[in-house]
Design an enzyme around this catalytic site. Structure first.
Site, PDB file in Angstrom:
ATOM      1  N   ASP A  46       0.817  -1.127   0.096  1.00 62.80           N
ATOM      2  CA  ASP A  46       0.036   0.012  -0.020  1.00 62.80           C
ATOM      3  C   ASP A  46       0.804   1.255  -0.037  1.00 62.80           C
ATOM      4  O   ASP A  46       1.510   1.441   1.217  1.00 62.80           O
ATOM      5  CB  ASP A  46      -0.815   0.039   1.167  1.00 62.80           C
ATOM      6  CG  ASP A  46      -1.778   1.298   1.351  1.00 62.80           C
ATOM      7  OD1 ASP A  46      -2.953   1.039   0.983  1.00 62.80           O
ATOM      8  OD2 ASP A  46      -1.394   2.456   1.595  1.00 62.80           O
ATOM      9  N   TYR A  51       2.983  10.090  -0.649  1.00 58.27           N
ATOM     10  CA  TYR A  51       4.301   9.447  -0.187  1.00 58.27           C
ATOM     11  C   TYR A  51       5.487   9.637  -0.552  1.00 58.27           C
ATOM     12  O   TYR A  51       6.625   9.328  -0.152  1.00 58.27           O
ATOM     13  CB  TYR A  51       4.031   7.890   0.298  1.00 58.27           C
ATOM     14  CG  TYR A  51       2.797   7.485   1.022  1.00 58.27           C
ATOM     15  CD1 TYR A  51       2.133   8.374   1.771  1.00 58.27           C
ATOM     16  CD2 TYR A  51       2.571   6.274   1.018  1.00 58.27           C
ATOM     17  CE1 TYR A  51       0.907   8.106   2.394  1.00 58.27           C
ATOM     18  CE2 TYR A  51       1.432   5.682   1.831  1.00 58.27           C
ATOM     19  CZ  TYR A  51       0.601   6.935   2.345  1.00 58.27           C
ATOM     20  OH  TYR A  51      -0.577   6.320   3.204  1.00 58.27           O
ATOM     21  N   LYS A  80      -2.966   5.853  -3.982  1.00 59.66           N
ATOM     22  CA  LYS A  80      -3.996   6.742  -3.680  1.00 59.66           C
ATOM     23  C   LYS A  80      -3.895   8.228  -4.283  1.00 59.66           C
ATOM     24  O   LYS A  80      -2.797   8.671  -4.563  1.00 59.66           O
ATOM     25  CB  LYS A  80      -3.954   7.264  -2.152  1.00 59.66           C
ATOM     26  CG  LYS A  80      -4.076   5.844  -1.381  1.00 59.66           C
ATOM     27  CD  LYS A  80      -4.099   6.060   0.397  1.00 59.66           C
ATOM     28  CE  LYS A  80      -3.431   4.878   1.044  1.00 59.66           C
ATOM     29  NZ  LYS A  80      -2.361   4.556   0.991  1.00 59.66           N
ATOM     30  N   HIS A 113      -7.701   9.717  -1.105  1.00 58.53           N
ATOM     31  CA  HIS A 113      -6.943   9.812  -0.087  1.00 58.53           C
ATOM     32  C   HIS A 113      -7.781  10.391   1.144  1.00 58.53           C
ATOM     33  O   HIS A 113      -7.652   9.972   2.421  1.00 58.53           O
ATOM     34  CB  HIS A 113      -5.625  10.381  -0.220  1.00 58.53           C
ATOM     35  CG  HIS A 113      -4.544   9.979   0.597  1.00 58.53           C
ATOM     36  ND1 HIS A 113      -3.139   9.813   0.263  1.00 58.53           N
ATOM     37  CD2 HIS A 113      -4.523   9.647   1.988  1.00 58.53           C
ATOM     38  CE1 HIS A 113      -2.406   9.458   1.326  1.00 58.53           C
ATOM     39  NE2 HIS A 113      -3.153   9.226   2.234  1.00 58.53           N
TER      40      HIS A 113
END
Length: 277
Positions: A46, A51, A80, A113
């Site tokens: 994930d 990120y 996401k 998200h």
């Protein structure tokens, strides 16, 4: 206990244990973590655009597949849609950008998200279209409260496959969990270990001694026994292994009840209803 959970739509069941890579540095750090997880048996990874490690995750996936001698079809990969990319056209473009960074032809699951109030419906329409076009295995949301899910229900016939939210013994998410269960939405827990904030909690330490397991394993097993998917994060080989070895012991009803009693509705992350985007 099921090691994977069937989704209400989509091409694959979601493995109940995945590797989360929130705040894991791109490059060798995230590559090594993904490779090690796949080597140890993880089949669920994930990540997210925000990120900033999708490129490394993609490299880790390819290296891990080679080492484990598995195919892409054996893996379940999630990313996401970030807030700045929400809206119909922007969401479509953001999905394609994530695929390019990951080096993949398709994701197994793509999530909104966070609920950006004035863009929820348009973003969801984009994800619906990606799904209908066969560009993504399944679509869902993250950090949605029940009223956000109701907004989608009023404007779409496609029910999110999952809702990924903060969840741990101090934040059981009881009401939201009931709502998701009623509507066939699989619950996924981020920060399932409360970012390490529960390792000295007396009740959990006591139960860990009773079952001869680590506190982390007790917490993660509690999640699984309550029907939640978990995506614990680690970059250390022994922690990655520990977080995955959860199927050879069981918590009793009495132990589960003691953990349930720890609920304080306490968050370590932002409140979705009071989050400054």
């Amino acid at each position: 206990m099921k090691q994977s959970i069937k989704l209400n739509h989509g091409q694959k069941a979601i493995p109940a244990i995945g590797l989360g890579v929130f705040k894991v540095e791109d490059g060798d750090t995230v590559i090594d973590a993904v490779v090690e997880a796949i080597r140890q048996g993880y089949r669920h990874i994930d990540t997210a655009a925000v990120y900033e490690n999708e490129e490394g995750v993609g490299i880790g996936i390819r290296k891990g597949m080679e080492i484990a001698n598995i195919s892409r079809d054996d893996l379940f990969i999630t990313s996401k849609l970030w807030n700045a990319d929400q809206g119909y056209d922007a969401a479509i473009a953001a999905y394609e950008a994530s695929l390019e960074r990951l080096g993949l032809e398709q994701l197994d699951l793509y999530l909104i998200h966070w609920p950006v109030e004035d863009k929820i419906v348009d973003s969801w329409r984009a994800l619906e279209q990606l799904y209908r076009d066969g560009r993504v295995g399944a679509v869902g949301v993250s950090n949605f409260q029940a009223h956000h899910l109701e907004t989608l229900a009023a404007n779409s016939e496609l029910v999110p496959a999952v809702n990924q939210v903060e969840r741990h013994p101090l934040l059981r998410q009881t009401d939201l969990s009931s709502y998701m269960s009623e509507h066939g939405i699989v619950p996924v827990a981020w920060a399932p270990l409360m970012q390490g904030g529960l390792f000295e909690e007396p009740t959990l330490v006591e139960i860990a001694k009773e079952v001869e397991r680590s506190v982390a394993q007790v917490i993660l097993r509690w999640h699984l026994q309550t029907g939640w998917v978990i995506i614990p994060k680690s970059v250390k080989s022994h922690r990655i292994e520990e977080n995955f070895n959860l199927y050879d012991f069981e918590l009793s009803d009495e132990q589960m009840n003691r953990i349930d009693a720890l609920d304080q509705h306490k968050r370590v992350g932002p409140d979705p209803d009071d989050f400054d985007f």
